[in-house]
Design a protein around this motif. Structure first.
Motif, PDB file in Angstrom:
ATOM      1  N   ILE A 160       0.848  -1.183   0.000  1.00  0.00           N
ATOM      2  CA  ILE A 160       0.000   0.000   0.000  1.00  0.00           C
ATOM      3  C   ILE A 160       0.885   1.235   0.000  1.00  0.00           C
ATOM      4  N   CYS A 161       0.778   1.994  -1.077  1.00  0.00           N
ATOM      5  CA  CYS A 161       1.570   3.206  -1.217  1.00  0.00           C
ATOM      6  C   CYS A 161       0.994   4.299  -0.324  1.00  0.00           C
ATOM      7  N   LYS A 162       1.874   4.949   0.405  1.00  0.00           N
ATOM      8  CA  LYS A 162       1.464   6.027   1.290  1.00  0.00           C
ATOM      9  C   LYS A 162       2.124   7.346   0.878  1.00  0.00           C
ATOM     10  N   CYS A 163       2.409   7.476  -0.419  1.00  0.00           N
ATOM     11  CA  CYS A 163       2.984   8.726  -0.909  1.00  0.00           C
ATOM     12  C   CYS A 163       1.913   9.821  -0.840  1.00  0.00           C
ATOM     13  N   ILE A 164       2.313  11.048  -0.943  1.00  0.00           N
ATOM     14  CA  ILE A 164       1.383  12.165  -0.812  1.00  0.00           C
ATOM     15  C   ILE A 164       0.266  12.100  -1.849  1.00  0.00           C
ATOM     16  N   ASP A 165       0.601  11.707  -3.081  1.00  0.00           N
ATOM     17  CA  ASP A 165      -0.421  11.634  -4.131  1.00  0.00           C
ATOM     18  C   ASP A 165      -1.479  10.584  -3.806  1.00  0.00           C
ATOM     19  N   CYS A 166      -1.052   9.418  -3.365  1.00  0.00           N
ATOM     20  CA  CYS A 166      -2.007   8.352  -3.055  1.00  0.00           C
ATOM     21  C   CYS A 166      -2.863   8.704  -1.839  1.00  0.00           C
ATOM     22  N   VAL A 167      -2.248   9.269  -0.801  1.00  0.00           N
ATOM     23  CA  VAL A 167      -3.011   9.618   0.396  1.00  0.00           C
ATOM     24  C   VAL A 167      -4.020  10.721   0.081  1.00  0.00           C
ATOM     25  N   PRO A 183      -3.338   2.964  -8.202  1.00  0.00           N
ATOM     26  CA  PRO A 183      -2.663   4.248  -8.011  1.00  0.00           C
ATOM     27  C   PRO A 183      -2.463   4.961  -9.341  1.00  0.00           C
ATOM     28  N   LEU A 184      -2.353   6.272  -9.277  1.00  0.00           N
ATOM     29  CA  LEU A 184      -2.173   7.045 -10.507  1.00  0.00           C
ATOM     30  C   LEU A 184      -0.719   7.100 -10.946  1.00  0.00           C
ATOM     31  N   HIS A 185       0.121   6.287 -10.315  1.00  0.00           N
ATOM     32  CA  HIS A 185       1.529   6.172 -10.709  1.00  0.00           C
ATOM     33  C   HIS A 185       1.892   4.701 -10.768  1.00  0.00           C
ATOM     34  N   SER A 186       3.055   4.422 -11.333  1.00  0.00           N
ATOM     35  CA  SER A 186       3.460   3.024 -11.436  1.00  0.00           C
ATOM     36  C   SER A 186       3.855   2.506 -10.056  1.00  0.00           C
ATOM     37  N   LYS A 187       3.581   1.239  -9.840  1.00  0.00           N
ATOM     38  CA  LYS A 187       3.967   0.617  -8.565  1.00  0.00           C
ATOM     39  C   LYS A 187       5.458   0.310  -8.631  1.00  0.00           C
ATOM     40  N   SER A 188       6.172   0.792  -7.637  1.00  0.00           N
ATOM     41  CA  SER A 188       7.613   0.527  -7.622  1.00  0.00           C
ATOM     42  C   SER A 188       8.097   0.043  -6.297  1.00  0.00           C
TER      43      SER A 188
END
Length: 99
Positions: free
Chosen positions: A36-43, A94-99
Protein backbone atom coordinates in the motif's frame (compact mmCIF):
# COMPACT_ATOMS: atom_id res chain seq x y z
CA UNK A 1 -15.76 45.40 -3.59
CA UNK A 2 -15.88 41.80 -4.64
CA UNK A 3 -18.10 39.08 -3.27
CA UNK A 4 -15.19 37.53 -1.36
CA UNK A 5 -14.25 40.89 0.15
CA UNK A 6 -17.84 41.51 1.24
CA UNK A 7 -18.39 38.09 2.82
CA UNK A 8 -15.97 36.07 4.91
CA UNK A 9 -16.46 32.52 3.69
CA UNK A 10 -13.29 31.21 5.33
CA UNK A 11 -15.22 30.29 8.47
CA UNK A 12 -17.44 27.78 6.67
CA UNK A 13 -16.21 24.32 7.59
CA UNK A 14 -17.14 20.80 6.53
CA UNK A 15 -17.12 18.95 9.86
CA UNK A 16 -16.88 15.56 8.11
CA UNK A 17 -13.44 16.38 6.70
CA UNK A 18 -11.69 16.35 10.05
CA UNK A 19 -13.34 13.06 11.07
CA UNK A 20 -12.49 11.45 7.72
CA UNK A 21 -8.87 12.69 7.84
CA UNK A 22 -8.39 11.35 11.38
CA UNK A 23 -9.88 8.01 10.33
CA UNK A 24 -7.65 7.86 7.24
CA UNK A 25 -4.61 8.56 9.41
CA UNK A 26 -5.66 5.88 11.93
CA UNK A 27 -6.19 3.24 9.28
CA UNK A 28 -2.98 4.05 7.37
CA UNK A 29 -0.91 3.88 10.56
CA UNK A 30 -2.39 0.43 11.28
CA UNK A 31 -1.41 -0.92 7.85
CA UNK A 32 2.05 -2.43 7.77
CA UNK A 33 1.63 -3.86 4.30
CA UNK A 34 4.31 -2.52 1.95
CA UNK A 35 1.98 -3.05 -1.03
CA UNK A 36 0.00 0.00 0.00
CA UNK A 37 1.57 3.21 -1.22
CA UNK A 38 1.46 6.03 1.29
CA UNK A 39 2.98 8.73 -0.91
CA UNK A 40 1.38 12.16 -0.81
CA UNK A 41 -0.42 11.63 -4.13
CA UNK A 42 -2.01 8.35 -3.05
CA UNK A 43 -3.01 9.62 0.40
CA UNK A 44 -4.58 12.74 -1.12
CA UNK A 45 -6.42 10.55 -3.63
CA UNK A 46 -7.67 8.34 -0.78
CA UNK A 47 -8.91 11.40 1.11
CA UNK A 48 -10.67 12.85 -1.95
CA UNK A 49 -12.20 9.51 -2.90
CA UNK A 50 -13.57 9.07 0.63
CA UNK A 51 -14.88 12.63 0.95
CA UNK A 52 -16.66 12.39 -2.39
CA UNK A 53 -18.68 9.48 -0.98
CA UNK A 54 -19.64 11.11 2.33
CA UNK A 55 -22.40 13.68 2.60
CA UNK A 56 -20.78 16.93 3.76
CA UNK A 57 -21.86 18.54 7.04
CA UNK A 58 -21.13 22.27 6.80
CA UNK A 59 -21.25 24.72 9.69
CA UNK A 60 -20.31 28.35 10.20
CA UNK A 61 -21.24 29.06 13.82
CA UNK A 62 -20.22 27.43 17.08
CA UNK A 63 -23.76 26.15 17.62
CA UNK A 64 -23.89 24.80 14.06
CA UNK A 65 -20.49 23.20 14.54
CA UNK A 66 -21.59 21.45 17.74
CA UNK A 67 -24.76 20.19 16.07
CA UNK A 68 -22.96 18.87 12.99
CA UNK A 69 -20.21 17.25 15.09
CA UNK A 70 -22.84 15.31 17.06
CA UNK A 71 -24.51 14.28 13.79
CA UNK A 72 -21.16 13.34 12.25
CA UNK A 73 -20.16 11.17 15.23
CA UNK A 74 -23.26 9.05 14.65
CA UNK A 75 -21.93 8.32 11.16
CA UNK A 76 -18.48 7.19 12.30
CA UNK A 77 -19.02 3.54 11.30
CA UNK A 78 -20.04 4.64 7.80
CA UNK A 79 -16.99 6.91 7.61
CA UNK A 80 -14.71 4.06 8.75
CA UNK A 81 -16.10 1.82 6.00
CA UNK A 82 -15.82 4.49 3.29
CA UNK A 83 -12.22 5.26 4.27
CA UNK A 84 -11.32 1.55 4.25
CA UNK A 85 -12.79 1.14 0.76
CA UNK A 86 -11.00 4.27 -0.42
CA UNK A 87 -7.65 2.92 0.77
CA UNK A 88 -8.33 -0.38 -1.01
CA UNK A 89 -9.47 1.30 -4.24
CA UNK A 90 -6.56 3.73 -4.53
CA UNK A 91 -4.04 1.07 -3.48
CA UNK A 92 -5.25 -1.19 -6.28
CA UNK A 93 -5.33 1.65 -8.81
CA UNK A 94 -2.66 4.25 -8.01
CA UNK A 95 -2.17 7.04 -10.51
CA UNK A 96 1.53 6.17 -10.71
CA UNK A 97 3.46 3.02 -11.44
CA UNK A 98 3.97 0.62 -8.56
CA UNK A 99 7.61 0.53 -7.62
Amino acid sequence: MSFFEDYNLDEIKNEVEEVAFRELERQLRAIRNEDICKCIDCVQDMACFALNQIKPRYAVSLLGSIFTKVETETLIKDIETVVQKSIEKISQNPLHSKS
